[in-house]
Design an enzyme around this catalytic site. Structure first.
Site, PDB file in Angstrom:
ATOM      1  N   LYS A 214       0.850  -1.199   0.000  1.00 26.37           N
ATOM      2  CA  LYS A 214       0.000   0.000   0.000  1.00 26.37           C
ATOM      3  C   LYS A 214       0.882   1.245   0.000  1.00 26.37           C
ATOM      4  CE  LYS A 214      -1.944   2.790   3.052  1.00 26.37           C
ATOM      5  NZ  LYS A 214      -2.028   4.045   2.296  1.00 26.37           N
ATOM      6  N   GLU A 288      10.127   0.740  10.522  1.00 24.11           N
ATOM      7  CA  GLU A 288      11.122   1.807  10.366  1.00 24.11           C
ATOM      8  C   GLU A 288      10.372   3.110  10.571  1.00 24.11           C
ATOM      9  OE1 GLU A 288      12.738   4.729   9.197  1.00 24.11           O
ATOM     10  OE2 GLU A 288      12.905   4.001   7.146  1.00 24.11           O
ATOM     11  N   CYS A 322      13.363  10.531   7.486  1.00 23.76           N
ATOM     12  CA  CYS A 322      13.316   9.998   8.855  1.00 23.76           C
ATOM     13  C   CYS A 322      14.662  10.114   9.549  1.00 23.76           C
ATOM     14  CB  CYS A 322      12.842   8.547   8.837  1.00 23.76           C
ATOM     15  SG  CYS A 322      13.714   7.558   7.628  1.00 23.76           S
ATOM     16  N   GLU A 419       9.776  15.151  16.095  1.00 26.27           N
ATOM     17  CA  GLU A 419      10.152  15.061  14.686  1.00 26.27           C
ATOM     18  C   GLU A 419       9.329  16.075  13.903  1.00 26.27           C
ATOM     19  OE1 GLU A 419       9.036  11.487  12.379  1.00 26.27           O
ATOM     20  OE2 GLU A 419      11.082  11.521  11.629  1.00 26.27           O
TER      21      GLU A 419
HETATM   22  P1  NDP Z   1       1.867   7.877   8.468  1.00 30.79           P
HETATM   23  O1  NDP Z   1       2.663   7.035   9.379  1.00 30.79           O
HETATM   24  O2  NDP Z   1       0.444   8.139   8.810  1.00 30.79           O
HETATM   25  O3  NDP Z   1       1.867   7.262   6.982  1.00 30.79           O
HETATM   26  C1  NDP Z   1       2.739   6.280   6.492  1.00 30.79           C
HETATM   27  C2  NDP Z   1       1.967   5.201   5.745  1.00 30.79           C
HETATM   28  O4  NDP Z   1       1.124   4.497   6.662  1.00 30.79           O
HETATM   29  C3  NDP Z   1       1.039   5.720   4.658  1.00 30.79           C
HETATM   30  O5  NDP Z   1       0.960   4.764   3.623  1.00 30.79           O
HETATM   31  C4  NDP Z   1      -0.288   5.800   5.395  1.00 30.79           C
HETATM   32  O6  NDP Z   1      -1.396   5.778   4.537  1.00 30.79           O
HETATM   33  C5  NDP Z   1      -0.233   4.551   6.224  1.00 30.79           C
HETATM   34  N1  NDP Z   1      -1.081   4.567   7.408  1.00 30.79           N
HETATM   35  C6  NDP Z   1      -1.533   5.644   8.094  1.00 30.79           C
HETATM   36  N2  NDP Z   1      -2.271   5.244   9.156  1.00 30.79           N
HETATM   37  C7  NDP Z   1      -2.270   3.897   9.137  1.00 30.79           C
HETATM   38  C8  NDP Z   1      -2.854   2.910   9.963  1.00 30.79           C
HETATM   39  N3  NDP Z   1      -3.571   3.233  11.036  1.00 30.79           N
HETATM   40  N4  NDP Z   1      -2.660   1.612   9.660  1.00 30.79           N
HETATM   41  C9  NDP Z   1      -1.934   1.252   8.587  1.00 30.79           C
HETATM   42  N5  NDP Z   1      -1.372   2.154   7.755  1.00 30.79           N
HETATM   43  C10 NDP Z   1      -1.524   3.463   8.028  1.00 30.79           C
HETATM   44  O7  NDP Z   1       2.618   9.239   8.272  1.00 30.79           O
HETATM   45  P2  NDP Z   1       1.959  10.665   7.924  1.00 30.79           P
HETATM   46  O8  NDP Z   1       1.821  10.731   6.474  1.00 30.79           O
HETATM   47  O9  NDP Z   1       0.719  10.898   8.722  1.00 30.79           O
HETATM   48  O10 NDP Z   1       3.069  11.648   8.454  1.00 30.79           O
HETATM   49  C11 NDP Z   1       3.019  12.055   9.809  1.00 30.79           C
HETATM   50  C12 NDP Z   1       4.390  12.122  10.382  1.00 30.79           C
HETATM   51  O11 NDP Z   1       4.996  10.835  10.350  1.00 30.79           O
HETATM   52  C13 NDP Z   1       5.360  12.987   9.603  1.00 30.79           C
HETATM   53  O12 NDP Z   1       5.231  14.318   9.945  1.00 30.79           O
HETATM   54  C14 NDP Z   1       6.674  12.400  10.037  1.00 30.79           C
HETATM   55  O13 NDP Z   1       7.030  12.946  11.270  1.00 30.79           O
HETATM   56  C15 NDP Z   1       6.383  10.926  10.189  1.00 30.79           C
HETATM   57  N6  NDP Z   1       6.772  10.140   9.010  1.00 30.79           N
HETATM   58  C16 NDP Z   1       7.892   9.369   9.082  1.00 30.79           C
HETATM   59  C17 NDP Z   1       8.308   8.686   7.975  1.00 30.79           C
HETATM   60  C18 NDP Z   1       9.538   7.867   7.992  1.00 30.79           C
HETATM   61  O14 NDP Z   1      10.158   7.683   6.949  1.00 30.79           O
HETATM   62  N7  NDP Z   1       9.927   7.304   9.122  1.00 30.79           N
HETATM   63  C19 NDP Z   1       7.609   8.760   6.698  1.00 30.79           C
HETATM   64  C20 NDP Z   1       6.388   9.527   6.737  1.00 30.79           C
HETATM   65  C21 NDP Z   1       6.032  10.202   7.862  1.00 30.79           C
HETATM   66  P3  NDP Z   1      -2.068   7.160   4.045  1.00 30.79           P
HETATM   67  O15 NDP Z   1      -1.019   7.854   3.249  1.00 30.79           O
HETATM   68  O16 NDP Z   1      -3.198   6.668   3.221  1.00 30.79           O
HETATM   69  O17 NDP Z   1      -2.480   7.901   5.275  1.00 30.79           O
END
Ligand code: NDP
Length: 511
Positions: A214, A288, A322, A419
């Protein structure tokens, strides 16, 4: 009321963007004798479809209820395309297809045959790299020079690398028999869409697993173009399935009893939800998650090189990384010249159209992320840290944020603890190596760190004491498919990349 940190009305130093920085030796404030000409990358290499389907069992199909969601170019706020929104029924169908493929085709192929497919995918990614780079930039907002020179080449490199392991698993795990886990559920974020896909799909396939992936809702297009690569490579149907959809779809996928392995990259909050959801099952899992890396500069460091490393550490990919070096720990004796040099360098950073090859900092991925950055920067100002932003012009439309530097930051400030995931650097100071370690480790995260010093012995001693999965010495944000990547504490567990990344997709049995 929150301070307005995006307008020019704050206590900003006057911008010197069309003036020479002092380090250029042209004399204080002298006008730069030239200007960059626009250098837009052509969009014509990308053929955008009006509507993209799901990729299930080797075919592009609409979602079972016909629903779609728009994906937007964050640099222009224009809709790029409609994308089918998977339903739980679609996800179940994708999992069944993956299971069938794992049992009947992919899981029964000898490693050398799997390798041929992975090599083919790597080659196609390289052949279509420009198309991928432009599409990734349009969908994510990252500068074209980064998608062109970092994301896409590294994504291909992961397929090359793991193709090499597919027929050598007995050498990777000597004395053991490496069996695939089965079907992998993979959920990826929006900051490196194709690269995160390759980190997850390449080792999974090399080890004989099949996948349902996904992508993030704001960046589904490169994953759907990758579906086209799978077809072009003649990958057997069902080996790779791609199901764009909202968070609930991600949760449905990872919770399904039909999957054997969960791999997630994203926020710590969602990582915890997923971990909880699969507790008590025998699913393998790697997480991660977030980070708040310390980039530690000692007084004996080569300061000009350190400045480049600091800039690359926090402004690369708009800081939406990240492992970004979001906390600069500078030794007290050099903090002033270091900050001067940094401010000087910031005035030369070009923010703007991500498709322009001269752009250093592109668009923030979404309005929601821009709001989060704005809110945290406002909190930094309200808590008493000193803000510096070059007064560069931002485009009228799109989600842009100025490169930001905070001095006078206390360890307790939110900008030092949380973060931000944006182009925002918090500067803290230290006197001794012990104090640097204490401050660097004083965070719930433990993903990465950087050390800048001329002394090799100091590097070794710091690396041993830093609680971070990756530590860069005299460089930052360097990635290689042979090198494992992952975190401690709230940054998650498990490693991706290298042989460690392969280990996460196999069950080891005795011979
Ligand atoms: P999320 O953790 O929400 O999103 C990452 C992925 O998980 C997306 O594909 C998202 O789908 C999916 N997802 C979201 N909620 C769920 C759930 N309950 N169960 C399963 N999958 C889920 O990150 P955000 O986009 O909300 O970003 C928020 C913060 O997260 C950022 O500001 C940053 O601090 C951190 N982040 C860290 C990352 C990293 O590389 N470690 C990458 C991205 C964000 P969908 O896009 O459809 O919501």
């Amino acid at each position: 009321m929150m301070p307005d940190v995006t307008s020019d009305s704050t206590k900003l130093r006057p911008w010197s963007g069309d003036r020479a920085p002092a380090s250029w030796g042209l004399g204080d404030g002298q006008a730069i004798p030239w200007e960059y000409a626009p250098a837009p990358e052509g969009r014509d290499v990308v053929t955008l479809k009006d509507r993209y389907g799901l990729f299930i069992n080797g075919r592009e199909v609409p979602s079972s209820d016909g629903a779609v969601f728009p994906t937007v170019n964050p640099a222009t706020e224009e809709k790029l395309a409609d994308v089918s929104r998977a339903t739980p029924t679609d996800v179940d169908r994708a999992i069944r297809a993956a299971r069938r493929a794992q049992r009947k085709s992919w899981g029964t192929l000898p490693g050398r045959e799997r390798a041929k497919y992975l090599f083919r995918i790597a080659r196609i990614l390289q052949e279509r790299s420009r198309e991928f780079a432009v599409l990734e930039t349009m969908d994510s907002g990252k500068p074209i020079k980064e998608s062109r020179d970092v994301d896409i080449p590294l994504a291909a490199a992961h397929f090359w690398y793991y193709a090499g392991w597919a027929d050598k698993l007995e050498y990777a795990f000597p004395g053991r028999v490496a069996k695939p886990l089965g079907v992998a559920a993979q959920v990826i974020p929006w900051n490196f869409p194709l690269l995160m896909l390759s980190w997850k799909i390449a080792p999974a396939l090399a080890a004989g697993n099949t996948v349902v992936l996904k992508p993030a809702s704001t960046t589904p297009l490169s994953a759907l173009l990758f579906a086209d690569v799978c077809r072009q490579a003649d990958l057997p149907p069902g080996v790779v399935n791609i199901v764009p959809g909202p968070a609930e779809i991600g949760m449905h996928l990872v919770s399904s009893p039909g999957v054997d392995k969960v791999a997630f990259t994203g926020s710590t909050g969602v990582g915890k939800l997923i971990h909880r959801a699969i507790a008590g099952t025998d699913k393998a899992i790697t997480l991660e998650l977030g980070g708040k890396a310390a980039n530690i500069v000692f007084e004996d460091a080569a300061l000009d090189q350190a400045v480049e490393g600091i800039v690359n550490g926090i402004y690369f990919n708009q800081g939406e990384v990240c492992c970004a070096g979001s906390r600069l720990l500078a030794q007290e004796s050099i903090v002033e010249p270091l900050i001067e040099k940094l401010k000087d360098r910031l005035s030369t950073i070009r923010v703007g159209d991500p498709l322009d090859k001269n752009t250093d900092v592109g668009a923030i991925n979404s309005r929601q992320q821009l709001e989060k950055i704005t809110e945290l920067v406002a909190a930094g100002v309200a808590e008493g840290a000193e803000l510096y932003q070059p007064n560069c012009e931002l485009p009228d439309r799109g989600y842009f944020f100025r490169p930001t530097l905070f001095t006078n930051v206390a360890q307790s400030h939110r900008i030092a603890q949380e973060e931000i995931f944006g182009p925002v650097l918090s500067v803290l100071t230290f006197r001794t190596p012990d104090e640097a370690i204490e401050k660097a480790n004083n965070t719930p995260y433990g993903l990465s760190a950087g050390v800048w010093t001329e002394k090799g012995s100091r590097i070794l001693s710091m690396v041993r004491r830093l609680r971070a999965g990756v530590v860069w010495a005299n460089t930052f944000n360097r990635f290689d498919p042979t090198s494992p990547f992952g975190g401690y504490k709230e940054s998650g567990f498990g490693r991706e990349g290298g042989m460690h990344g392969l280990h996460a997709y196999v069950r080891l049995e005795d011979r």
